[in-house]
Design an enzyme around this catalytic site. Structure first.
Site, PDB file in Angstrom:
ATOM      1  N   LYS A  26      53.710  33.971  49.783  1.00  0.00           N
ATOM      2  CA  LYS A  26      53.233  32.573  49.788  1.00  0.00           C
ATOM      3  C   LYS A  26      54.381  31.600  50.095  1.00  0.00           C
ATOM      4  O   LYS A  26      54.172  30.442  50.377  1.00  0.00           O
ATOM      5  CB  LYS A  26      52.569  32.242  48.452  1.00  0.00           C
ATOM      6  CG  LYS A  26      51.315  33.097  48.184  1.00  0.00           C
ATOM      7  CD  LYS A  26      50.700  32.770  46.841  1.00  0.00           C
ATOM      8  CE  LYS A  26      49.568  33.702  46.435  1.00  0.00           C
ATOM      9  NZ  LYS A  26      48.267  33.323  47.024  1.00  0.00           N
ATOM     10  N   LYS A  41      40.466  23.160  48.553  1.00  0.00           N
ATOM     11  CA  LYS A  41      40.363  22.142  47.492  1.00  0.00           C
ATOM     12  C   LYS A  41      41.206  20.912  47.842  1.00  0.00           C
ATOM     13  O   LYS A  41      40.782  19.777  47.633  1.00  0.00           O
ATOM     14  CB  LYS A  41      40.822  22.733  46.147  1.00  0.00           C
ATOM     15  CG  LYS A  41      39.903  23.843  45.643  1.00  0.00           C
ATOM     16  CD  LYS A  41      40.543  24.658  44.524  1.00  0.00           C
ATOM     17  CE  LYS A  41      39.835  25.995  44.388  1.00  0.00           C
ATOM     18  NZ  LYS A  41      40.574  26.943  43.544  1.00  0.00           N
ATOM     19  N   HIS A  94      39.827  41.692  49.407  1.00  0.00           N
ATOM     20  CA  HIS A  94      40.558  40.421  49.286  1.00  0.00           C
ATOM     21  C   HIS A  94      42.030  40.518  49.665  1.00  0.00           C
ATOM     22  O   HIS A  94      42.762  39.551  49.486  1.00  0.00           O
ATOM     23  CB  HIS A  94      40.497  39.875  47.855  1.00  0.00           C
ATOM     24  CG  HIS A  94      39.127  39.518  47.398  1.00  0.00           C
ATOM     25  ND1 HIS A  94      38.635  38.234  47.445  1.00  0.00           N
ATOM     26  CD2 HIS A  94      38.143  40.282  46.888  1.00  0.00           C
ATOM     27  CE1 HIS A  94      37.406  38.221  46.970  1.00  0.00           C
ATOM     28  NE2 HIS A  94      37.083  39.455  46.623  1.00  0.00           N
ATOM     29  N   LYS A 151      49.975  27.486  43.339  1.00  0.00           N
ATOM     30  CA  LYS A 151      49.366  28.801  43.545  1.00  0.00           C
ATOM     31  C   LYS A 151      50.258  29.817  42.851  1.00  0.00           C
ATOM     32  O   LYS A 151      51.364  29.469  42.417  1.00  0.00           O
ATOM     33  CB  LYS A 151      49.230  29.124  45.035  1.00  0.00           C
ATOM     34  CG  LYS A 151      50.518  28.907  45.857  1.00  0.00           C
ATOM     35  CD  LYS A 151      50.323  29.225  47.327  1.00  0.00           C
ATOM     36  CE  LYS A 151      49.628  28.143  48.106  1.00  0.00           C
ATOM     37  NZ  LYS A 151      48.510  28.581  48.899  1.00  0.00           N
ATOM     38  N   ARG A 152      49.776  31.058  42.714  1.00  0.00           N
ATOM     39  CA  ARG A 152      50.648  32.077  42.138  1.00  0.00           C
ATOM     40  C   ARG A 152      51.955  32.143  42.935  1.00  0.00           C
ATOM     41  O   ARG A 152      51.968  31.872  44.144  1.00  0.00           O
ATOM     42  CB  ARG A 152      49.944  33.452  42.165  1.00  0.00           C
ATOM     43  CG  ARG A 152      48.794  33.578  41.195  1.00  0.00           C
ATOM     44  CD  ARG A 152      49.231  33.380  39.763  1.00  0.00           C
ATOM     45  NE  ARG A 152      50.038  34.498  39.308  1.00  0.00           N
ATOM     46  CZ  ARG A 152      49.613  35.457  38.480  1.00  0.00           C
ATOM     47  NH1 ARG A 152      48.395  35.422  38.000  1.00  0.00           N
ATOM     48  NH2 ARG A 152      50.419  36.425  38.105  1.00  0.00           N
ATOM     49  N   THR A 166      42.038  29.542  48.865  1.00  0.00           N
ATOM     50  CA  THR A 166      40.938  28.636  48.511  1.00  0.00           C
ATOM     51  C   THR A 166      41.506  27.295  48.050  1.00  0.00           C
ATOM     52  O   THR A 166      40.836  26.273  48.161  1.00  0.00           O
ATOM     53  CB  THR A 166      40.046  29.243  47.411  1.00  0.00           C
ATOM     54  OG1 THR A 166      40.898  29.814  46.412  1.00  0.00           O
ATOM     55  CG2 THR A 166      39.129  30.305  47.960  1.00  0.00           C
TER      56      THR A 166
HETATM   57  C1  F58 Z   1      43.040  36.485  46.570  1.00  0.00           C
HETATM   58  N1  F58 Z   1      43.381  37.690  45.868  1.00  0.00           N
HETATM   59  C2  F58 Z   1      43.687  36.410  47.940  1.00  0.00           C
HETATM   60  N2  F58 Z   1      43.912  38.858  43.976  1.00  0.00           N
HETATM   61  O1  F58 Z   1      45.076  36.592  47.842  1.00  0.00           O
HETATM   62  C3  F58 Z   1      43.367  35.042  48.535  1.00  0.00           C
HETATM   63  O2  F58 Z   1      43.864  34.932  49.830  1.00  0.00           O
HETATM   64  C4  F58 Z   1      41.856  34.837  48.541  1.00  0.00           C
HETATM   65  O3  F58 Z   1      41.544  33.520  48.914  1.00  0.00           O
HETATM   66  C5  F58 Z   1      41.263  35.096  47.169  1.00  0.00           C
HETATM   67  O4  F58 Z   1      41.642  36.380  46.698  1.00  0.00           O
HETATM   68  C6  F58 Z   1      39.758  35.018  47.160  1.00  0.00           C
HETATM   69  O5  F58 Z   1      39.220  35.798  48.169  1.00  0.00           O
HETATM   70  C7  F58 Z   1      43.649  37.656  44.568  1.00  0.00           C
HETATM   71  O6  F58 Z   1      43.616  36.610  43.935  1.00  0.00           O
HETATM   72  C8  F58 Z   1      44.247  39.054  42.690  1.00  0.00           C
HETATM   73  O7  F58 Z   1      44.512  38.143  41.932  1.00  0.00           O
HETATM   74  C9  F58 Z   1      44.292  40.492  42.226  1.00  0.00           C
HETATM   75  C10 F58 Z   1      43.882  40.594  40.778  1.00  0.00           C
HETATM   76  C11 F58 Z   1      43.983  42.020  40.282  1.00  0.00           C
HETATM   77  C12 F58 Z   1      45.312  42.625  40.515  1.00  0.00           C
HETATM   78  C13 F58 Z   1      45.747  42.514  41.963  1.00  0.00           C
HETATM   79  C14 F58 Z   1      45.645  41.068  42.488  1.00  0.00           C
END
Ligand code: F58
Length: 836
Positions: free
Chosen positions: A568, A674, A371, A562-563, A670
């Site tokens: 971003k 939405k 991811h 978003k975060r 994602t």
């Molecule tokens: C996200 N990753 C990607 N990671 O940033 C986003 O582009 C993608 O759409 C999504 O995954 C789904 O595929 C993401 O959210 C985390 O939150 C991790 C959690 C654990 C620690 C490191 C970041």
């Protein structure tokens, strides 16, 4: 809220599955009395919510039990989704939609003197994830059930999920999330299925009775995993798959052993350590490398899950030889990738399989989704930490690595560099275990989450692996569930759509295509705008309640939720706001489309620059919102505690979706889907799934700007000079100078210095490089919004062309290409009539 029972006598409800309004009302009253122990007169709203939740749970139990019974009784393949995060969002509303019970329940609730929306709003959401990755897991669970695919989700039952965010004086403050405080009606504990997990200690070799060399692991701690099950319903099908989340507890027997040896404090300490394992979700973006507890969490839930699968398998099979035919295990990023070594350990050490056979089973079982390409997010564990906690796994990983590198050596003789690059153990300096490599070597399929990202995986982080095994690599573009993200969150728009093209789109999102001709009908566009206006009005009320700001529902709602992360680029967005502000100040009669800028998102607690970006947004908001010269033309609002619940309010109300990451950095995104699904237009870069969204909706219905991935790489390689952009672009200079002057910080010229230093000094996200293109593109947006007829047309076409971005499509692709799995229809009637 009063409970309207004219007859205070509680009747015994012997039919807990009845669906008539009368039965539902009785069930509600019964549950309030028998489960909450309250009379209507003294019940709180939360009591009423619980009574309703139990009423609904009763009505899905049959589906849940029948589903697991069916899976046990026939030899289907089962998908196992292993994920450290599930960002589920509240269950009640979603379950009502999926059961098709919204209307009768609404009536029953109203006739009981209650309000359904209010009860739905009371539910504390299980925030068991950080962001996109956790939410994707939740969308996938919804689609798996809707597509009637046998599946189990395994994860961690964090006692404290993602923190709650409050804003004080413009700064983020983190508050502990206590989602379990008032009880969770959707889960059932299964202590009878508890498993034991070892940690620490050392290994010993021995020769077994057959004379074979074996290794045993003598741990110094033992933790008990208790499963908590939550049903995941499919939409209008009888499937209810299981989400099994593990909670850690101390293993009593182990305590006693210590206690008897007189080490009372040691025993208590073990208990505390064990119970701490599943206490808290780690917020992302932190340096996780050194976090011993996180590795323990990962190993704990993976070991529990694999042991559980082995138990299920052996209940019906004489051996584990066909384990991989029974289970297809998807690793949601590297967090569960220790599973590769754990399955090997279980097969080799505990079930005495020969290495080669065990390896074939393991590789055939696992597949891996990546991811992220961000180097700081690629998981690696230091060797000393690893060997201390998982000594046997380290030995196994060494063996896996050695055998793997032997293969590489044969294919590429005399290529020492390649060996070092491919090694699961990074030995360049301090030694590390590279988890993405372990997952890649141990899996038969590896995928990225959008076309660009999957391509970049092959060119960058897993390049050498791609050269070895090109056939293992594929793309599976993410999707989102239209049940939660359209039907539940935007009933007005859903009803409008269904009024014209029927309800088929809910299960087959490609049917939205039928909306296309309606884009040319003025009457439909009018209805469309009416819906949007009402939904925006709802959000305006919410904004007023949360931040006491009045916003104009006729203004353009420009949203970024978003975060908060530099890649971003929420700071690029706020620079544009300041630019517009300056434009109006310099030209008080400027006619622009009035805009409301809406932000939401959490910053990782240790990520200072992200927190400073939040402070900047709030500081700009304070000035802009209170400047009489601006009036209604600009409003800026940062809504605190962005989560699934809030997402459900904000996506439907957006006109413009901000997807402005630096090209090549956002794996997929994602939220972009939405927004678009709810009729917002996108302003975005050629990054992640934006590219595919633009392809689907048409370039003319998408606001594109910014450097492409190759241009980003080129700019960085050439030695990016932010100063040049500052000197060459007067609009940029004016914005930056205004911040630096202390204008947004009550004269404090130091407050935003660290952010400015990073933009000028070291900014791999190229904010200044994209600034002018972004501002120009935003100008086009503003102009386009003035033509409401055409804007509605574009919005309708966006929705009509969103079919691809249903997570049902994504899951179908996984099912066909990776899992080789077929649906199994669950019958409600003829199950277990004799209680078998
Ligand atoms: C996200 N990753 C990607 N990671 O940033 C986003 O582009 C993608 O759409 C999504 O995954 C789904 O595929 C993401 O959210 C985390 O939150 C991790 C959690 C654990 C620690 C490191 C970041």
């Amino acid at each position: 809220m009063a409970f309207n029972t004219t007859n205070p006598l509680i009747q015994v409800e012997d039919d807990r599955t009845g669906l008539s309004v009368e039965t539902l009302k009785r069930a509600l009253a019964d549950n309030l009395f028998y489960l909450q122990g309250k009379f209507p007169g003294i019940a709180t709203k939360h009591d009423c919510y619980m009574a309703l939740a139990y009423t609904i749970r009763d009505r899905l139990l049959q589906r849940w039990l029948n589903t697991s019974q069916t899976y046990l009784n026939c030899d289907n393949r089962v998908v196992v989704y292993l994920s450290a995060e599930y960002l589920l969002g509240p269950h009640l509303g979603n379950n009502l939609i999926n059961l098709g019970l919204w209307e009768p329940v609404k009536q029953a609730v109203e006739e009981s003197g209650l309000n359904l929306e209010e009860l739905i709003n009371i539910e504390e959401e299980p925030g068991l994830g950080n962001g996109g990755l956790g939410r994707l897991a939740a969308c996938f669970m919804d689609s798996l059930a809707t597509l009637e695919i046998p599946a189990i989700g395994y994860g961690i039952r964090y006692e404290f999920g993602i923190f709650d965010q409050e804003i004080e004086d413009g700064w983020q403050v983190e508050i502990t999330d206590k989602w379990l405080q008032l009880g969770n009606p959707w889960e059932i504990a299964r202590p009878e299925a508890a498993v034991l997990v070892k940690l620490g200690g050392h290994t010993e070799s021995y020769t077994d009775e057959k004379g074979d060399y074996r290794v045993r692991w003598i741990p110094n701690n033992l933790v008990k995993g208790i499963p908590y099950d939550t049903p995941i319903l499919g939409y209008k099908v009888s499937t209810a798959n299981n989400l099994r989340l593990w909670k850690s507890e101390a293993a009593e027997s182990f305590d006693f052993q210590r206690f008897n040896m007189g080490d009372y404090y040691g025993a208590v300490q073990n208990k505390v350590t064990s119970e701490n394992l599943t206490k808290v979700l780690y917020p992302n973006d932190e340096q996780l490398q050194g976090k011993e507890l996180r590795l323990a969490q990962q190993y704990f839930f993976v070991s529990c899950s694999l042991q559980d699968m082995i138990r299920i398998h052996l209940a019906d099979n004489p051996s584990l030889e066909n384990f991989h035919e029974h289970f297809a295990v998807q690793l949601n990023d590297t967090h569960p990738s220790i599973g590769v070594a754990e399955l090997m350990r279980l097969l080799v050490d505990e079930h005495h399989y020969e290495w080669g056979k065990a390896w074939n089973i393991t590789q055939a079982t696992f597949s891996f989704t990546n991811h992220t390409l961000l180097p700081e997010a690629l998981e690696k564990w230091s060797l000393p930490l690893f060997s201390q906690m998982l000594p046997r796994h380290l030995e196994i990983i060494y063996e896996i690595n050695q055998r793997f590198l032997d293969q590489v050596r044969i294919k590429y003789p005399n290529d020492g560099d390649r060996l070092a690059q491919l090694s699961i153990i990074d030995e360049a300096g301090e030694k590390w275990v590279r988890m993405a490599y372990l997952a890649t070597v141990g899996s038969h399929a590896i995928n990225g989450v959008a076309a660009l990202h999957s391509q970049l995986i092959k060119e960058t982080i897993l390049k050498d692996f791609y050269e070895l095994w090109p056939e293992k690599f594929s793309n599976k573009t993410n999707g989102v569930t239209p049940r939660r993200w359209l039907v539940l969150s935007n009933p007005r728009l859903s009803n409008l759509i269904s009024s014209r093209i029927g309800e088929g789109w809910i299960k087959n999102l490609d049917e939205l295509k039928q909306l296309e001709p309606f884009a040319d009908l003025a009457g439909f566009r009018q209805d469309w705008r009416q819906v949007k206006r009402e939904v925006k009005q709802d959000l305006a009320h919410y904004i007023k309640a949360q931040s006491d700001l009045v916003v104009n529902p006729d203004s353009l709602f420009d949203v970024q939720v978003k975060r908060i992360h530099e890649y971003k680029r929420q700071h690029l967005n706020i620079l544009h706001v300041i630019h517009l502000y300056l434009q109006i100040k310099n030209n008080p009669n400027l006619e622009i489309s009035p805009r409301t800028f809406i932000y939401g998102g959490k910053a990782a607690p240790g990520y200072f620059i992200a927190k400073l970006i939040i402070k900047l947004i709030n500081s700009v908001a304070e000035v802009v919102n209170n400047d009489p010269a601006i009036g209604d033309r600009l409003k800026v609002v940062f809504l605190s505690n962005y989560n699934v619940k809030f997402g459900q309010k904000v996506y439907p109300a957006a006109d413009l979706s901000e997807q402005i990451s630096t090209a090549g950095k956002e794996a997929s995104g994602t939220g972009n889907m939405k927004f678009s699904m709810n009729g917002a237009l996108t302003i975005g870069t050629l990054d992640g799934a934006n590219i595919e969204i633009r392809e689907e909706v048409g370039a003319e219905n998408f606001f594109l700007f910014g450097l492409t991935t190759p241009e980003v790489e080129k700019t960085l390689a050439a030695g990016y000079q932010p100063w040049e952009y500052y000197n060459n672009y007067p609009d940029l200079k004016a914005v930056v100078d205004l911040i630096n002057s202390g204008f947004f910080s009550h004269g404090d010229t130091e407050l935003f210095r660290p952010l400015m230093d990073s933009l000028f000094g070291h900014d791999p996200y190229l904010v200044f490089a994209d600034f002018q293109a972004y501002v120009d593109c935003q100008h086009q947006v503003g102009e386009a919004y003035k033509d409401q007829e055409n804007w509605s047309r574009m919005a309708i076409l966006n929705v009509a062309r969103m079919g691809k971005f249903s997570s049902d499509r994504t899951i179908r692709e996984y099912a066909e290409d990776i899992w080789a799995i077929k649906p199994v229809v669950i019958e409600l009637e003829d199950l277990c009539p004799d209680g078998q």
